[in-house]
Design a protein around this motif. Structure first.
Motif, short mmCIF file in Angstrom:
data_model
loop_
_atom_site.label_atom_id
_atom_site.label_comp_id
_atom_site.label_asym_id
_atom_site.label_seq_id
_atom_site.Cartn_x
_atom_site.Cartn_y
_atom_site.Cartn_z
N LEU A 141 0.84 -1.20 0.00
CA LEU A 141 0.00 0.00 0.00
C LEU A 141 0.87 1.24 0.00
N ALA A 142 0.66 2.15 -0.97
CA ALA A 142 1.39 3.41 -1.03
C ALA A 142 0.51 4.53 -0.49
N LEU A 143 1.09 5.38 0.37
CA LEU A 143 0.37 6.49 0.97
C LEU A 143 1.09 7.79 0.67
N GLY A 144 0.32 8.86 0.50
CA GLY A 144 0.86 10.21 0.34
C GLY A 144 0.20 11.15 1.31
N THR A 145 0.96 12.09 1.88
CA THR A 145 0.40 13.00 2.87
C THR A 145 0.36 14.43 2.33
N ALA A 146 -0.33 15.29 3.05
CA ALA A 146 -0.48 16.68 2.65
C ALA A 146 0.86 17.41 2.65
N ALA A 147 1.80 16.96 3.44
CA ALA A 147 3.11 17.60 3.51
C ALA A 147 4.09 17.06 2.47
N GLY A 148 3.64 16.18 1.59
CA GLY A 148 4.50 15.67 0.54
C GLY A 148 5.29 14.43 0.92
N VAL A 149 4.91 13.73 1.98
CA VAL A 149 5.58 12.51 2.40
C VAL A 149 4.97 11.32 1.67
N VAL A 150 5.79 10.37 1.26
CA VAL A 150 5.33 9.15 0.61
C VAL A 150 5.82 7.94 1.39
N LYS A 151 5.02 6.86 1.36
CA LYS A 151 5.41 5.65 2.07
C LYS A 151 4.76 4.45 1.40
N ARG A 152 5.50 3.37 1.31
CA ARG A 152 4.96 2.07 0.92
C ARG A 152 5.01 1.16 2.13
N VAL A 153 3.85 0.66 2.53
CA VAL A 153 3.75 -0.17 3.72
C VAL A 153 4.12 -1.60 3.35
N ALA A 154 5.12 -2.13 4.01
CA ALA A 154 5.59 -3.49 3.73
C ALA A 154 4.52 -4.51 4.08
N ARG A 155 4.49 -5.61 3.34
CA ARG A 155 3.57 -6.68 3.67
C ARG A 155 3.94 -7.29 5.02
N GLY A 156 2.97 -7.71 5.74
CA GLY A 156 3.23 -8.30 7.05
C GLY A 156 1.94 -8.76 7.67
N ASP A 157 2.02 -9.33 8.83
CA ASP A 157 0.83 -9.81 9.52
C ASP A 157 -0.05 -8.64 9.92
N VAL A 158 -1.35 -8.83 9.73
CA VAL A 158 -2.29 -7.79 10.13
C VAL A 158 -2.54 -7.91 11.62
N PRO A 159 -2.40 -6.82 12.38
CA PRO A 159 -2.61 -6.89 13.83
C PRO A 159 -4.02 -7.36 14.17
N ASN A 160 -4.14 -8.06 15.26
CA ASN A 160 -5.44 -8.54 15.70
C ASN A 160 -6.10 -7.48 16.58
N ARG A 161 -6.32 -6.32 15.98
CA ARG A 161 -6.94 -5.21 16.70
C ARG A 161 -8.02 -4.59 15.79
N GLU A 162 -8.87 -3.76 16.40
CA GLU A 162 -9.89 -3.10 15.62
C GLU A 162 -9.31 -2.01 14.74
N SER A 163 -8.22 -1.36 15.16
CA SER A 163 -7.58 -0.33 14.34
C SER A 163 -6.10 -0.27 14.67
N TRP A 164 -5.30 0.19 13.72
CA TRP A 164 -3.86 0.32 13.91
C TRP A 164 -3.32 1.36 12.95
N GLU A 165 -2.16 1.93 13.30
CA GLU A 165 -1.53 2.94 12.46
C GLU A 165 -0.65 2.29 11.41
#
Length: 824
Positions: free
Chosen positions: A633-657
């Motif tokens: 997943l690639a993300l872009g922010t209002a300040a011009g930051v970009v990130k690709r989130v590495a594949r990995g285990d999905v946390p067993n929580r209702e929400s996570w950053e």
């Protein structure tokens, strides 16, 4: 007093006189009296005028407050004083009726655009207002444009009840008040009930009607898809609205906005944040108590009203353990006013006669009224400027030959002789001669003459402009349209009410006896492949089949797709928010949209806020797959930051950053990508940057990303997305406007461009210009890059046409017919 015989002036004794009795048919007298009473109620009390949308008492209140100088920049005055002025001068009825009308004009939950700024207790949905001696009032800003121009002969004035004063027959009304604020009233043999609408949408439709007088109803409904209620909520079922817009009569259902939350660590509850129009929380609580006592409602343990001024309405309904909250919510919609019906009966006065009006007729009456107001105003200003120019020309004659003027005046016997000689010697009119006689000595300076010559030139230009407006009907209509656009820009607000074609999929089974746990998955739902969809207006739904949803027939579609992800009916997806966190959502909670031909309506979806809890100010960006084999997943922010989130285990929580955001930053876009895809940034200064996704290495969830786009000070990213590799037809849509305007209130200019005309640049650079600003524009307010063809939608899901592709990379845009909420 002495009594006399008939025909005699002589006094008579008691009992010695005759009486004159006239026989009248009772039926004739009753018919005549009833007709007079009925006409008085219809014309002078109960029904609004279609031009300004006001009843006589409301019009008199606004006119009198304007006459009293109670402007928004002045202090409030006692409501009792306003009531007394209106009652004594214009409205010969009781003070209670006047105060009730004044209160309604100030209630933000009754009117979409309040006309009175109230100070004090003006009531609530459950309680009445305080007495007029305890409250204060002044005009609201929107009321100014309702009364502007009354001193320029734009409307006719009529005598008041005792013929001592005059009052306007109708207000100039630069706001389409009949549609924006609605009306209700009961007359004799008829009634009216008009729903409030969104000012921006109504004016967009009116401007389209100004430019296209023969526009059909279908075109106008693209701008006004439905009512916009002051209290928000949801409107379920649009067919009745279409009937009302077509015939003047129809009905629709309004629903409260509710979502399922954990009210305690082990118990879920239903949190209601918006109620149907004119329904108060106390009424809901009473009906819930009655339903529980009569066994109509089950599964409810408590109802708590946590409403306050800071957070607004918040009604918490606790659900018993073991009961399905969705099933309980369906019970509440069925047995309480959390679902209410609104019957539209669009009756208003047109030329003094009550008529039932459709949407096109209501817009036509107001547009014709505004054209007449602007024409009369222009004629008044033209006459006034011509009169002023006449005096200025005479004064210039006097100043040029001032010595001779003084000699003529000094040698005259009296004022009359001086006036006559001035007219004869200098060829002046009587008005010019009188003006010269009143000339002050301080006006004889050289600077005064320069001022007069400058004023003469300015007046000449203004007169030419006004004459051109009055001589050209098309130019007059353009001026009216421009003034409408300015009103929408200043006073417009984003839509509050969600429009749904249907209520979506309900909970199957007997509602009153549901006792399954909320975590249990009904066995009758097969785990078949489907697509989870997020619409531009924030509705979530799932397809009923494995085919990817399309939006080819946009003109007749409701809403557009913001993002879609493949999934299965019993799986889970993630909702990515602007705060950089992913919220887990069960696909089974999303309503299933039936397959249709062409473009299925997305309005059967459920608002995001009802399936996941969002923090204040947090908005949904996209939906993402939680499958193990999903792409990065690639993300872009209002300040011009970009990130690709590495594949990995999905946390067993209702929400996570999924990204560590800096203070003040937020996620503006996200998309699943592979190394071959291209990432795209678009900034508010109209710069577009594209580069391959392989330039960004994947990082863990806690990482903060890396520099994605270089931004000048004060600029931000307005769009981030990805274009899949091998895409032949990708498009760029940019919309420019004023950066200081309220979001959703300006139309702006739009440009569509092919994606391949933009050259690729390196990561963390500034990109290339994608849009040239016009006068009054200083920023991009919206941008989109994706697979063509692009489709635009308004805040209520109505389609908005986009222009053909412009071959120029940095060209200017063309004007939009209505504000665009999103593109997909």
């Amino acid at each position: 007093m002495a009594r006399t015989r008939t025909g005699s002036a002589q006094p008579v004794e008691p009992g010695d006189y005759t009486e004159k009795i006239v026989d009248i048919d009772v039926a004739t007298e009753m018919e005549g009296s009833f007709l007079e009473y009925a006409y008085s109620v219809i014309y002078a009390r109960a029904l609004p005028d279609a031009r300004d949308g006001l009843k006589p008492v409301q019009r008199r209140i606004l006119y009198m407050m304007s006459d009293m100088g109670l402007r928004p920049d002045r202090s409030h005055v006692k409501s009792a004083r306003v009531v007394g002025e209106v009652m004594g001068k214009l409205h010969p009825h009781g003070d209670t009726a006047i105060y009730d009308a004044l209160v309604r004009l100030a209630q933000s939950f009754s009117l979409r655009l309040p006309m009175v700024d109230g100070h004090g207790n003006f009531g609530s949905l459950d309680d009445g207002p305080a007495a007029p001696r305890y409250t204060e009032a002044r005009l609201a800003p929107a009321a100014l444009v309702m009364t502007t121009g009354l001193d320029e002969d734009v409307v006719d004035f009529v005598p008041n009840y005792d013929n001592k004063l005059t009052q306007p027959e109708v207000l100039p009304s630069a706001i389409p008040n009949l549609l924006v604020n609605g009306a209700s009233g009961i007359a004799v043999g008829m009634a009216t009930n008009l729903a409030p609408h969104n000012l921006i949408e109504v004016i967009a439709a009116a401007r389209h009607l100004v430019a296209n007088p023969d526009a059909p109803l279908e075109d106008l409904m693209r701008f006004v898809p439905g009512p916009d209620l002051p209290t928000g909520g949801k409107i379920v079922g649009l067919e009745g609205i279409r009937d009302a817009y077509r015939t003047g009569r129809g009905s629709f259902k309004t629903r409260a906005t509710a979502k399922i939350e954990n009210v305690t660590p082990k118990r879920k509850g239903i949190v209601v944040t918006e109620l149907p129009y004119l329904v108060g929380p106390e009424k809901i609580i009473d009906k819930i108590k009655e339903g529980v006592q009569s066994k109509k409602l089950s599964g409810i343990t408590a109802v708590t009203d946590l409403t306050d001024r800071a957070k607004g309405l918040r009604l918490v309904i606790e659900v018993k353990t073991g009961f399905n909250p969705e099933a309980v919510l369906e019970q509440l919609y069925r047995y309480t006013p959390m679902e209410d019906s609104f019957g539209m009966n669009n009756v208003a006065l047109v030329d003094g006669q009550p008529r039932t009006l459709g949407l096109r007729e209501m817009l036509r009456v107001w547009v014709d009224h505004r054209i007449d107001v602007v024409r009369r105003r222009s004629a008044f200003r033209l006459a006034r400027k011509k009169a002023r120019l006449h005096l200025v020309e005479g004064l210039l004659v006097a100043i040029v030959d001032i010595d001779e003027v003084i000699q003529v005046i000094r040698s005259s016997d009296d004022t009359g002789a001086a006036r006559a000689r001035l007219r004869e010697v200098f060829d002046l009119s009587e008005l010019q001669a009188d003006y010269i006689l009143e000339l002050q000595l301080r006006r004889l300076t050289k600077f005064s003459r320069i001022e007069l010559e400058k004023e003469q030139q300015t007046l000449g230009e203004e007169i030419a402009e006004l004459e051109a407006i009055l001589a050209d009907e098309a130019r007059l209509r353009r001026l009216v349209s421009d003034e409408m656009a300015e009103v929408a820009r200043v006073y417009g607000t984003p839509r509050r009410t969600i429009l749904l074609d249907s209520a979506g999929a309900g909970v199957s089974g007997a509602i009153g006896t549901v006792s399954v746990k909320t975590s249990a998955v009904p066995l009758e739902v097969e785990d078949t492949p489907c697509w989870a969809m997020l619409s531009a207006t924030g509705l979530l739904a799932r397809s009923s089949g494995a085919d990817e949803p399309q939006r080819d027939d946009h003109r007749h579609a409701h809403d557009v797709l913001r993002s879609v992800v493949p999934t299965t009916a019993r799986a889970e997806i993630g909702v990515l928010t602007s705060a950089g966190r992913v919220v887990r959502v069960s696909v089974l909670e999303l309503p299933s949209l039936p397959p249709t031909q062409g473009a299925p309506s997305l309005s059967g979806g459920v608002p995001v806020a009802e399936v996941c809890t969002l923090e204040p100010g947090e908005r949904v960006v996209t939906v993402v797959s939680l499958a193990e084999d999903a792409p990065t997943l690639a993300l872009g922010t209002a300040a011009g930051v970009v990130k690709r989130v590495a594949r990995g285990d999905v946390p067993n929580r209702e929400s996570w950053e999924v990204i560590g955001l800096r203070d003040g930053d937020s996620v503006v876009g996200a998309a699943p990508v592979s190394d071959e895809d291209e990432l795209v940034f678009v900034s508010s200064e109209a710069a577009l940057l594209r580069y391959p996704a392989s330039a960004v290495r994947p990082q863990g969830r806690a990482a903060s990303g890396m520099a994605g786009m270089k931004l000048p000070d004060g600029q931000r990213v307005v769009f981030f997305g990805a274009v899949p590799a091998g895409t032949d037809a990708a498009a760029v849509v940019t919309i420019a406007g004023a950066s200081d305007a309220l979001p959703g209130t300006q139309t702006g200019s739009v440009k569509t461009t092919a994606f391949d005309v933009f050259p690729a640049k390196g990561r963390a650079t500034g990109g290339v210009r994608a849009h040239r600003f016009l006068k009054g524009e200083d920023a991009l307010i919206l941008a989109w890059v994706g697979v063509a063809p692009p489709h635009a939608t308004g805040s209520a899901g109505q389609p908005i046409d986009l222009p053909e592709a412009d071959p120029r990379r940095d060209g200017s845009g063309v004007a939009l017919p209505a504000p665009v909420y999103a593109i997909g």
